[in-house]
Scaffold this motif. Structure first.
Motif, PDB file in Angstrom:
ATOM      1  N   ALA A 292     -84.612 -30.434   5.050  1.00 59.40           N
ATOM      2  CA  ALA A 292     -84.525 -30.273   4.354  1.00 59.40           C
ATOM      3  C   ALA A 292     -85.920 -29.469   3.309  1.00 59.40           C
ATOM      4  CB  ALA A 292     -84.475 -31.253   3.684  1.00 59.40           C
ATOM      5  N   ALA A 293     -86.577 -30.107   3.510  1.00 51.77           N
ATOM      6  CA  ALA A 293     -88.370 -29.422   2.976  1.00 51.77           C
ATOM      7  C   ALA A 293     -88.254 -27.495   2.927  1.00 51.77           C
ATOM      8  CB  ALA A 293     -89.504 -29.621   4.153  1.00 51.77           C
ATOM      9  N   ALA A 294     -87.212 -26.666   4.569  1.00 53.61           N
ATOM     10  CA  ALA A 294     -86.776 -25.677   5.013  1.00 53.61           C
ATOM     11  C   ALA A 294     -85.958 -24.961   3.445  1.00 53.61           C
ATOM     12  CB  ALA A 294     -87.305 -25.614   5.648  1.00 53.61           C
ATOM     13  N   ASP A 302     -81.697 -32.778  -1.085  1.00 55.04           N
ATOM     14  CA  ASP A 302     -81.626 -34.492  -1.296  1.00 55.04           C
ATOM     15  C   ASP A 302     -80.749 -35.085   0.008  1.00 55.04           C
ATOM     16  OD1 ASP A 302     -82.760 -34.038  -3.663  1.00 55.04           O
ATOM     17  OD2 ASP A 302     -80.201 -33.669  -4.558  1.00 55.04           O
ATOM     18  N   LEU A 303     -80.388 -34.394   0.847  1.00 54.84           N
ATOM     19  CA  LEU A 303     -79.435 -34.856   1.746  1.00 54.84           C
ATOM     20  C   LEU A 303     -80.428 -36.278   2.167  1.00 54.84           C
ATOM     21  CD1 LEU A 303     -76.735 -35.500   3.159  1.00 54.84           C
ATOM     22  CD2 LEU A 303     -78.007 -33.346   4.840  1.00 54.84           C
ATOM     23  N   ALA A 304     -81.464 -35.629   2.880  1.00 55.77           N
ATOM     24  CA  ALA A 304     -82.606 -37.113   3.959  1.00 55.77           C
ATOM     25  C   ALA A 304     -82.659 -37.534   2.838  1.00 55.77           C
ATOM     26  CB  ALA A 304     -83.346 -35.789   4.651  1.00 55.77           C
ATOM     27  N   ALA A 305     -83.022 -37.492   1.758  1.00 54.09           N
ATOM     28  CA  ALA A 305     -83.568 -38.842   0.723  1.00 54.09           C
ATOM     29  C   ALA A 305     -82.514 -39.809   0.048  1.00 54.09           C
ATOM     30  CB  ALA A 305     -83.631 -37.837  -0.950  1.00 54.09           C
ATOM     31  N   ARG A 306     -81.386 -39.312   0.213  1.00 49.91           N
ATOM     32  CA  ARG A 306     -79.395 -39.861   0.065  1.00 49.91           C
ATOM     33  C   ARG A 306     -79.861 -40.800   1.269  1.00 49.91           C
ATOM     34  NH1 ARG A 306     -76.269 -35.284  -3.385  1.00 49.91           N
ATOM     35  NH2 ARG A 306     -77.312 -35.461  -5.025  1.00 49.91           N
ATOM     36  N   LEU A 307     -79.605 -40.299   2.873  1.00 52.97           N
ATOM     37  CA  LEU A 307     -79.909 -41.303   3.967  1.00 52.97           C
ATOM     38  C   LEU A 307     -80.858 -42.210   4.409  1.00 52.97           C
ATOM     39  CD1 LEU A 307     -78.623 -37.949   6.261  1.00 52.97           C
ATOM     40  CD2 LEU A 307     -76.900 -39.481   5.534  1.00 52.97           C
TER      41      LEU A 307
END
Length: 704
Positions: A292-294, A302-307
């Motif tokens: 996500a950071a890259a 946003d995917l990691a935050a949503r997970l």
């Protein structure tokens, strides 16, 4: 040949045995209720009491095993009340054929309308009607019928009582199952990276409907699950838009990141389903957050935050935290407040009360078919002394349980029930040869009922084999009927199944004929939704979330009906008379999913800040509205539409608006470039669908 081939194909489907079983604890409760009914008959030394209580427990037990959406006690109470009431009504109208047949028709029509709420409610409605037929047909008189109805009610009460026994499982079990299935489907789609799988509406619809059944007073405690539904929608959008560049840009790294997301989603699914936490390893989260950071893509970031948020909500939904009152998360506006269940159910059923509705036609067909079957069954019920004279409930019962709104299911069930009845008749004959003591009879009855419960969802062949054996075995020994009664019941089943198939063919509801209307309905929803989204690019926050959510929910529901109709149409012999070939229908289904995916992306990238706005895009709303309106009429067969018109209007719009030049502007170039790419993909998808719709079969049919 097409008709014969269809009958054979569906016959093979009806004889197929599936490895699908109900929950072991639910089966055990149903078996326990039948066992208690048999013990009651032994203690009272009253075979009729034991048999009727067993029948009540057995039928209601089946009702509790059919895909429950509500709490198991609520399901059992509803089924017990309905079955007991119809058994009482049957006893009251016993011997008055002029009154019984109209009452039977009304009851069957009501059961047919229950199909509006789903397959399981429709079958439960038919099971309730069986109570009416049993006491009206089998009772020797009104008084005896009332006694039988009383014992039937006792058996149904046993089913309710056993639902109070452990194991209890987590709260809101039905809602948990639906949400867990939703997150599991997202996990599978993440692994395959299949956009069509990500866009399938069925898991979202099932989860939404399951949560919508919760009463108002229990919704605050279940707020975490409402939040999980909203986050599932946002995660799906992120999975559709994510592109993982940088250190994981290679195919291997991309697969690893998607596999990590799938593992998180799977753990969330297990946590929700079990009510116990299933933690994801730290290295999986590290991989996701590094990816996500890259990534320069907002959805990927946003995917990691949503997970993470979904994982937190899943942990909040476990037993020890479910009582925490959380504010419902966004993305499901209106659902948390909800509409009272009775009002919503009445509204859904009322919407089907018109002659064009396939559910209404099914209900009328069921009412007429069951009455005809009852009359025929009473006429042939004796089978030259081998059957139960002047009783037609078995023929009517078979006709009612075989008739479905769809051709494929009706034919398959007809073949399966007929074959199962013949095999069950053979087994019942063998079991009738030895002498059975009262205790042995009770034990054998419980064992046969247990076999029926276990095979309930494996297919009509296995279910009806054990069902026929159980009911014939019970009636034969309790009623003192001759051994060949088994073959009379098998013959009744064959007659009832054949009658159901004949009635469907005389007055069919072809899915093939419904497809143009369903496609047109879906296009009309897009005609409202897409312009709403495009105008939302004029300014940040200008789009009403409640409006778009309602339109997207309508789109999802219609698309689910469309996909089901496409699937059903493949089995129909009338498919060659449809507007499109089988290959074209599959193409339309895929193209509809593609358009839906474009809608999702447009919604996902609605501007959140002034730098994200692309006001020029609103100019595309009018030509898209005109094209979708014309395309809906073309899908319904009202007019023709030429492919390429929308593409021409779009090319002119892009050249005139200066969007390509704006895409190179440093301040808003990324947002503009993304908007151009999304609108181009949307136009391409709509044009592809237009070309397929325009190629209706009758326009290219070769001369005979």
């Amino acid at each position: 040949m097409r008709w014969w081939s269809s009958l054979i194909t569906m016959g093979r489907e009806g004889l197929r045995v599936q490895r699908v079983f109900a929950a072991p604890s639910a089966i055990a409760r149903a078996v326990l209720a039948v066992l208690l009914a048999a013990i009651l008959g032994l203690l009272l030394d009253d075979p009729v009491a034991g048999a009727m209580a067993s029948v009540g427990a057995f039928i209601c037990g089946i009702g509790t095993l059919l895909s429950p959406l509500r709490h198991r006690v609520v399901n059992a109470l509803g089924m017990a009340a309905a079955f007991s009431a119809t058994a009482l009504l049957g006893a009251l109208v016993h011997g008055t054929t002029w009154l019984f047949l109209p009452v039977l028709a009304v009851a069957a029509f009501t059961a047919g309308l229950a199909r509006t709420l789903g397959v399981a409610p429709g079958i439960r409605g038919c099971l309730a009607v069986i109570g009416l037929m049993i006491t009206a047909d089998l009772a020797p008189g009104v008084h005896a019928g009332l006694v039988m109805a009383g014992w039937v009610a006792t058996g149904t009460g046993l089913i309710v009582v056993v639902q109070l026994l452990p194991p209890y499982g987590p709260r809101y079990a039905s809602q948990r199952r639906a949400l867990a299935a939703l997150y599991q489907s997202l996990a599978q789609a993440s692994v395959t990276a299949d956009p069509v799988a990500l866009g399938r509406p069925a898991p979202f619809t099932a989860a939404r409907e399951a949560l919508d059944l919760l009463p108002q007073f229990s919704r605050p405690a279940a707020a975490a699950m409402f939040g999980l539904l909203g986050e599932a929608e946002r995660i799906r959008r992120a999975l559709q838009t994510v592109r993982l560049p940088g250190p994981v840009a290679a195919a291997t790294g991309n697969r690893q990141a998607l596999a990590a997301a799938a593992q998180v989603l799977g753990d969330i699914s297990r946590t929700v389903a079990s009510g116990r936490e299933h933690s994801t390893p730290a290295e999986v989260w590290t991989l996701l957050e590094t990816s996500a950071a890259a990534s320069p893509v907002r959805s990927a970031r946003d995917l990691a935050a949503r997970l993470r948020l979904a994982d937190q909500l899943a942990r909040h939904s476990t037993d020890d935290r479910l009582g925490d009152v959380l504010e419902p998360h966004t993305e499901v506006p209106g659902l948390y407040a909800g509409t009272p269940t009775v009002t919503r159910t009445a509204r859904r059923i009322r919407a089907q009360l018109h002659p064009q509705s396939p559910i209404f036609r099914h209900a009328v067909r069921l009412a007429v078919g069951v009455v005809i079957a009852e009359v025929i069954g009473r006429s042939i019920g004796g089978w030259s002394g081998l059957g139960i004279s002047a009783h037609g409930f078995w023929v009517a019962l078979t006709t009612m349980l075989v008739l479905f709104p769809e051709y494929g299911h009706t034919i398959a069930r007809g073949w399966g029930r007929a074959a199962g009845a013949v095999l069950g008749g053979l087994l019942a004959t063998l079991l009738s040869l030895p002498h059975w003591s009262p205790t042995g009879l009770a034990v054998a009855s419980v064992v046969l009922a247990a076999a029926s419960f276990v095979t309930l969802r494996t297919g009509q062949l296995m279910l009806n084999l054990w069902l026929t054996t159980w009911i014939v075995f019970l009636i034969h020994h309790v009623g003192g009927l001759p051994g060949p009664t088994a073959w009379a019941r098998a013959a009744d089943t064959v007659v009832g199944a054949a009658l159901a198939i004949l009635i469907f063919l005389i007055w069919p509801t072809w899915s093939t004929r419904r497809l143009p209307g369903l496609l047109a309905e879906w296009l009309r929803v897009q005609d409202r939704l897409l312009p709403e989204l495009l105008t939302g690019y004029a300014d940040a926050g200008v789009t009403d979330p409640a409006t778009t959510d309602e339109l997207r929910a309508q789109s999802r529901q219609v698309r689910e009906h469309l996909e089901a109709a496409v699937h059903e149409s493949h089995a129909e012999p009338a498919q060659h008379r449809g507007s499109w070939s089988t290959a074209q229908l599959e193409q339309i289904s895929t193209q509809v999913s593609t358009v839906a995916g474009c809608v999702t992306l447009l919604h996902e990238h609605l501007p959140r800040t002034e730098q994200d706005t692309v006001p020029e895009l609103t100019e595309l709303a009018d030509p898209l509205h005109e094209h979708l309106s014309a395309l809906a009429r073309a899908a319904a067969g009202a007019e023709t539409v030429a492919p390429g018109a929308l593409r021409s209007a779009f090319d002119s719009f892009v050249a005139r608006s200066g969007l390509l030049a704006a895409a190179s502007d440093g301040s808003r170039g990324a947002a503009t470039s993304r908007a151009v790419a999304l609108s181009t993909a949307t136009v391409d998808a709509v044009e592809a669908l237009t070309a397929t719709i325009a190629s209706r079969r009758h326009r290219h049919r070769a001369p005979a």
